[in-house]
Design an enzyme around this catalytic site. Structure first.
Site, PDB file in Angstrom:
ATOM      1  N   CYS A  62       0.775  -1.033  -0.058  1.00  0.00           N
ATOM      2  CA  CYS A  62      -0.013   0.020  -0.051  1.00  0.00           C
ATOM      3  C   CYS A  62       0.782   1.170   0.128  1.00  0.00           C
ATOM      4  CB  CYS A  62      -0.832  -0.093   1.263  1.00  0.00           C
ATOM      5  SG  CYS A  62      -2.059  -1.167   1.047  1.00  0.00           S
ATOM      6  N   GLY A 100       1.126   4.284  -1.452  1.00  0.00           N
ATOM      7  CA  GLY A 100       0.881   5.675  -1.748  1.00  0.00           C
ATOM      8  C   GLY A 100       1.222   6.490  -0.293  1.00  0.00           C
ATOM      9  N   CYS A 108      -1.566   3.788  10.567  1.00  0.00           N
ATOM     10  CA  CYS A 108      -1.434   5.348  11.338  1.00  0.00           C
ATOM     11  C   CYS A 108      -2.690   5.644  12.243  1.00  0.00           C
ATOM     12  CB  CYS A 108      -1.076   6.351  10.253  1.00  0.00           C
ATOM     13  SG  CYS A 108      -0.560   7.969  11.112  1.00  0.00           S
TER      14      CYS A 108
END
Length: 479
Positions: free
Chosen positions: A295, A297, A416
């Site tokens: 993932c 990006g 995050c």
């Protein structure tokens, strides 16, 4: 009989004041424009504000002090929106939801100047009323003036004593109002953090502070020492934890440095750097030639992993589902010293064969509750229902990564967000009944970083580490 006084007895009328056109204040106009973009277009302030500031500087309207004030007005208003809404609600005679959003933006900008900055009271009120005249009209400017004069009667502590419930009566609601977080976010962060009142208050306060700008010296292209030399030691400090990190002094503009313009360094939170380093340094059995960022990006971790892979003779495949984000990844990796590949692909339906990779990082889409310092509007935009939307995707991506890694290889599951539903719950669910994978202790890989949790996974925190609240679990495929 005529009761009207004769013309000789009438007093002459005083001439009315001539109408004064409102004066446009470029700083407050720009701040208002940014807030409207956040509200109307679901934009993020960190993406909206920089081009607005560049445009203003190019027109000659702004200097560095103007840019700093505009930035403070935007981010300060967004961070404290919940607190300011409660204060405004106490000063009006209608439900807050009946106040038009543009009016509320002007009001909250004014409240922040009154309660969150050192701008003198008269200047804060008059500048806000002038802004209201320009963007709302004279009629609603009178409403803004009346509300702000009520707000100016007390300071922030005084208002919090009036509008926040007591801690003893309702701890979560008290913290939500005082520290300007939605109640459900306060509850979720408290559950993840554990402990008593002091820890959660420290975390919520850290979420409302302006984060440092941290650079990463991209491996194979430069070093932290070289970046410090180029930027100048008066403008930067070494990172706290990552050997590749450089922290800019307050007000430092990363895009102004040649080392960033050239791509040898980039902007990357130190917690994000630590996640990439831990995955890169995790012990594996057998070959170490093929790495995957599943993932990838917008490309910060991918650029770091590509450099580390090149130093070891390995190759990184950076995969990103959205083509435009894959383009950002390609830009971040441009100039990497070794071979790499960037593709647009869906990690839940991957084009690669099972057992292909030695190391995989899967930094999954999440609510972003760990980056509220950088994206303060996210706390108001996210809903508890969003967790249900992310859950299937997060589990699917982790399962796909465990299929794509070879026996003896390692998968790093990262988010995050510190929310337990996005971290340990996902890992536990995927590993339940899976005899072919095991958690490995990630803590020794962050040597010198304290208070990362009880293991084997790690959790970083803004108030403890000065980083985003990054989570990482390392999983080895065993069969």
């Amino acid at each position: 009989m005529n009761d009207q006084p004769s013309s000789s007895n009438r007093r002459p009328r005083k001439p009315g004041k001539p109408y004064r056109r409102p004066q446009k204040d470029p700083v407050r106009m720009l701040a208002f424009e940014a807030l409207r973009a956040v509200d109307e277009r679901d934009a993020y302030a960190n993406l909206v504000l920089p081009p607005l500031l560049r445009k203003a500087r190019d027109k000659g309207d702004f200097d560095a002090r103007d840019a700093a004030l505009a930035t403070e007005l935007v981010y300060g208003t967004l961070r404290r929106q919940g607190t300011y809404d409660a204060i405004v609600a106490a000063c009006i005679d209608r439900p807050l939801r009946e106040v038009d959003p543009p009016v509320l933006d002007v009001l909250n900008l004014g409240v922040h100047q009154l309660l969150g900055t050192r701008i003198p009271t008269h200047a804060a009120v008059s500048a806000s009323v002038e802004l209201a005249r320009v963007v709302l009209g004279d009629g609603r400017a009178k409403f803004v003036n009346a509300v702000l004069r009520k707000v100016s009667a007390d300071d922030l502590d005084g208002w919090l004593a009036k509008v926040a419930p007591s801690y003893d009566e309702d701890p979560e609601d008290h913290l939500a109002v005082v520290h300007s977080h939605p109640r459900w976010v306060v509850s979720a962060l408290w559950d993840s953090l554990g402990g008593g009142r002091a820890g959660i208050e420290d975390l919520l306060e850290a979420d409302n502070e302006r984060p440092e700008v941290t650079l990463v010296a991209r491996p194979g292209r430069t070093t932290a020492e070289a970046v410090l030399t180029e930027v100048g030691e008066e403008s930067a400090l070494p990172g706290r934890w990552s050997p590749y990190a450089v922290r800019l002094a307050e007000g430092g503009e990363p895009g102004s440095f040649d080392v960033v313009k050239s791509g040898r360094a980039g902007v990357q939170d130190e917690g994000s750097q630590l996640v990439a380093l831990a995955l890169a340094n995790a012990p594996i059995e057998g070959s170490d030639r093929k790495w995957l960022d599943g993932c990838a990006g917008p490309g910060g971790k991918a650029a770091m992993l590509a450099g580390l892979a090149a130093e070891r003779g390995a190759v990184l495949l950076a995969s990103e589902k959205q083509p435009h984000r894959a383009g950002l990844v390609a830009k971040a990796l441009d100039g990497n010293p070794g071979p790499y590949q960037v593709i647009a692909a869906d990690g839940t339906r991957p084009p690669w064969l099972p057992g292909t990779f030695d190391r995989i990082l899967m930094d999954v889409p999440c609510t972003g509750l760990g980056a509220l310092r950088r994206r303060p509007e996210a706390r108001w935009r996210r809903r508890i229902e969003d967790l249900e939307g992310f859950a299937p995707l997060q589990r699917s991506l982790l399962r796909g990564a465990l299929e794509a890694v070879r026996v003896g290889g390692v998968v790093g599951y990262a988010t995050c967000s510190p929310h337990l539903a996005e971290t340990r719950a996902v890992v536990d669910d995927v590993l339940k009944g899976n005899d072919g994978a095991e958690l490995i202790d990630a803590r020794p890989l962050l040597e010198g970083v304290p208070a990362v949790g009880d293991g084997p996974d790690i959790q970083l925190w803004p108030h403890l580490h000065g980083t985003d609240a990054m989570y990482l679990a390392l999983i080895r495929r065993t069969a």
